[in-house]
Design an enzyme around this catalytic site. Structure first.
Site, PDB file in Angstrom:
ATOM      1  N   ASP A  46       0.830  -1.210   0.000  1.00  0.00           N
ATOM      2  CA  ASP A  46       0.000   0.000   0.000  1.00  0.00           C
ATOM      3  C   ASP A  46       0.862   1.257   0.000  1.00  0.00           C
ATOM      4  OD1 ASP A  46      -3.084  -0.736   0.700  1.00  0.00           O
ATOM      5  OD2 ASP A  46      -1.749  -2.151   1.697  1.00  0.00           O
TER       6      ASP A  46
ATOM      7  N   GLU B 218      -4.856   7.616  -0.239  1.00  0.00           N
ATOM      8  CA  GLU B 218      -5.383   7.006   0.980  1.00  0.00           C
ATOM      9  C   GLU B 218      -4.446   7.069   2.183  1.00  0.00           C
ATOM     10  OE1 GLU B 218      -7.629   2.894   2.349  1.00  0.00           O
ATOM     11  OE2 GLU B 218      -6.671   2.996   0.383  1.00  0.00           O
TER      12      GLU B 218
ATOM     13  N   ASP C  75      -6.018   5.244  -5.392  1.00  0.00           N
ATOM     14  CA  ASP C  75      -6.196   4.177  -4.414  1.00  0.00           C
ATOM     15  C   ASP C  75      -5.028   3.217  -4.611  1.00  0.00           C
ATOM     16  OD1 ASP C  75      -6.942   2.222  -2.638  1.00  0.00           O
ATOM     17  OD2 ASP C  75      -9.058   2.288  -3.187  1.00  0.00           O
TER      18      ASP C  75
ATOM     19  N   ILE D 215      -4.003   0.379  -3.172  1.00  0.00           N
ATOM     20  CA  ILE D 215      -4.516  -0.980  -3.354  1.00  0.00           C
ATOM     21  C   ILE D 215      -5.955  -1.000  -2.879  1.00  0.00           C
ATOM     22  CG2 ILE D 215      -4.369  -3.417  -2.719  1.00  0.00           C
ATOM     23  CD1 ILE D 215      -1.439  -3.185  -2.355  1.00  0.00           C
ATOM     24  N   ASP D 216      -6.882  -1.131  -3.803  1.00  0.00           N
ATOM     25  CA  ASP D 216      -8.279  -1.291  -3.436  1.00  0.00           C
ATOM     26  C   ASP D 216      -8.556  -2.791  -3.322  1.00  0.00           C
ATOM     27  OD1 ASP D 216     -11.008  -0.105  -3.068  1.00  0.00           O
ATOM     28  OD2 ASP D 216     -11.422  -1.470  -4.722  1.00  0.00           O
TER      29      ASP D 216
ATOM     30  N   THR E 237      -7.371  -4.578  -0.188  1.00  0.00           N
ATOM     31  CA  THR E 237      -6.205  -5.123   0.504  1.00  0.00           C
ATOM     32  C   THR E 237      -6.504  -6.485   1.125  1.00  0.00           C
ATOM     33  OG1 THR E 237      -5.488  -2.868   0.992  1.00  0.00           O
ATOM     34  CG2 THR E 237      -4.404  -4.616   2.196  1.00  0.00           C
TER      35      THR E 237
ATOM     36  N   SER F 190     -14.078  -2.069  -4.099  1.00  0.00           N
ATOM     37  CA  SER F 190     -15.075  -1.541  -5.026  1.00  0.00           C
ATOM     38  C   SER F 190     -14.588  -1.498  -6.467  1.00  0.00           C
ATOM     39  CB  SER F 190     -15.488  -0.123  -4.602  1.00  0.00           C
ATOM     40  OG  SER F 190     -16.107  -0.124  -3.338  1.00  0.00           O
TER      41      SER F 190
ATOM     42  N   LYS G 261     -15.200  -4.278  -8.922  1.00  0.00           N
ATOM     43  CA  LYS G 261     -16.574  -4.377  -9.422  1.00  0.00           C
ATOM     44  C   LYS G 261     -16.801  -3.413 -10.592  1.00  0.00           C
ATOM     45  CE  LYS G 261     -17.493  -6.039  -5.033  1.00  0.00           C
ATOM     46  NZ  LYS G 261     -16.578  -6.052  -3.881  1.00  0.00           N
TER      47      LYS G 261
ATOM     48  N   ASP H 260     -12.071   5.246  -3.921  1.00  0.00           N
ATOM     49  CA  ASP H 260     -12.725   3.951  -4.146  1.00  0.00           C
ATOM     50  C   ASP H 260     -13.645   3.972  -5.364  1.00  0.00           C
ATOM     51  OD1 ASP H 260     -11.563   2.578  -2.003  1.00  0.00           O
ATOM     52  OD2 ASP H 260     -13.063   3.326  -0.595  1.00  0.00           O
TER      53      ASP H 260
END
Length: 388
Positions: free
Chosen positions: A87, A110, A170, A172-173, A175, A296, A299, A325
């Site tokens: 991260d 973040e 972001d 790492i979305d 983690t 998120s 997706k 996100d």
């Protein structure tokens, strides 16, 4: 593309010319675009974003390979979310690349370095960043890397309620997915916002199931306003492929994905449909729910690539919704032909958090769809929401 930079840096609170003298650095941008540059107003920024996300994904792959042999690289933040060397390494790496090429554009991201300092992980992060950074012969110091991380932190910049140009990252979305194993998806996401409009975005998913027959995994997705959404294999040389949302026009035929932390029963459509996760035939009022994946952005990636039709997210009073996100996912879905709004059908506004641009406030939640289904979904949510 080779860029000579004289070392000008951006930092609202930490940079001092006397303490940080300019240094000459050469950068090589390796990215190629799937469309003519003259069609993309922000092609230079897009090339830099592609290169930064590609390097960041390679860092993630290397860190994950060694992660479970070094348990001290996995920590937990105050909100009980896991965080790793990757991260911080990704945020430092992307920040270094972008600040040297576009020093006047601030970064909203973040992480900040305080947590890193308190847990004695600075040297681990620095070594990972040095291995992937594109700076020339200069050796990056601990201070360079910590400053790069803090450039995206909460106190780095105040926007003063004015329209602005800024990056949203972001690192790492997902983690939790990063820590689970090869099957759980995670994404590095970067977007550029100009006057409250997301003008480009790049997502990298190192363990995305491959579309080709050679068994390769990992994908890089880019979008530029007016130029569409495109993907290519991440870690191998490959051609770009134009991506579109699916053509599903019936809610009962749609493929849904939801947050791992939000069961189907907590969402408005649960009063109208039962969710079925397995691949068997649907019966009665059942709809297809794809297996959950962490975060998120994966997706959004699924909807933009046509693998899913809908992503539903509900606002929870105990959790804020962060801009990083969603920002890159929004443009990728839009440019693939889809639509993203809140539950009342209003576009997501990145400027409601006027001073920091870190939080968004969608009414009810977020609806991400292939566009064709959007009116039906909003009507169903509106009629069902009072019962929840």
């Amino acid at each position: 593309m080779h860029i000579l930079d004289t070392g000008a840096r951006f930092s609202a609170v930490r940079f001092s010319p006397a303490l940080n003298p300019p240094r000459r650095r050469y950068f090589t941008i390796r990215a190629n675009l799937p469309f003519p540059k003259h069609q993309a107003k922000y092609h230079k920024e897009l090339e830099a974003a592609i290169d930064a996300v590609d390097r960041a994904c390679r860092l993630c792959v290397d860190v994950k390979r060694s992660l479970f042999s070094s348990k001290d690289k996995i920590l937990e933040k105050n909100d009980q979310t896991p965080v790793t060397v990757a991260d911080f390494g990704v945020q430092a790496l992307v920040s270094l690349e972008l600040s040297e090429l576009f020093p006047s554009i601030p970064l909203v991201a973040e992480e900040d370095s305080l947590f890193l300092r308190e847990n004695n992980l600075v040297s681990s992060v620095v070594s990972e960043v040095i291995a992937k950074a594109s700076v020339g012969d200069d050796h990056l110091s601990d201070a360079d890397v910590l400053e790069a991380i803090d450039r995206g932190g909460k106190d780095a910049y105040t926007f003063c309620n004015k329209p602005a140009t800024y990056w949203v990252l972001d690192p790492i979305d997902g983690t939790r997915g990063f820590l689970k194993g090869d099957d759980a998806l995670y994404v590095v996401g970067l977007a550029l916002v100009v006057d409250n409009e997301i003008v480009l975005g790049v997502m990298g998913c190192p363990n995305w199931p491959g579309d080709s027959s050679d068994g390769t995994t990992g994908t890089l997705m880019l979008s530029h306003i007016g130029c569409g959404t495109w993907t290519k294999s991440l870690l191998v040389s490959d051609d770009w492929t134009r991506r579109f949302v699916d053509a599903c026009g019936l809610v009962t035929k749609a493929r849904f994905c939801i947050q791992e932390s939000q069961p189907w029963e907590s969402l408005p459509l649960s009063s109208l449909f039962d969710a079925k996760i397995d691949s068997g035939d649907l019966h009665g009022n059942e709809i297809r729910l794809l297996p959950t994946c962490c975060g998120s952005l994966c997706k959004y990636l699924m909807v933009a690539s046509g693998r899913a039709s809908v992503f539903l997210l509900r606002v929870r009073t105990e959790r804020t919704i962060k801009s990083w996100d969603h920002a890159v996912g929004i443009i990728c879905v839009h440019e693939a032909g889809g639509k993203v709004t809140d539950w009342e059908g209003v576009d997501i506004n990145l400027e409601e958090d006027q001073s920091e641009r870190r939080i968004i406030f969608p009414a009810g939640g977020v609806v991400v769809s292939n566009g064709s289904l959007h009116p039906q979904l909003l009507e169903m949510i509106s009629s069902a929401s009072p019962t929840l």
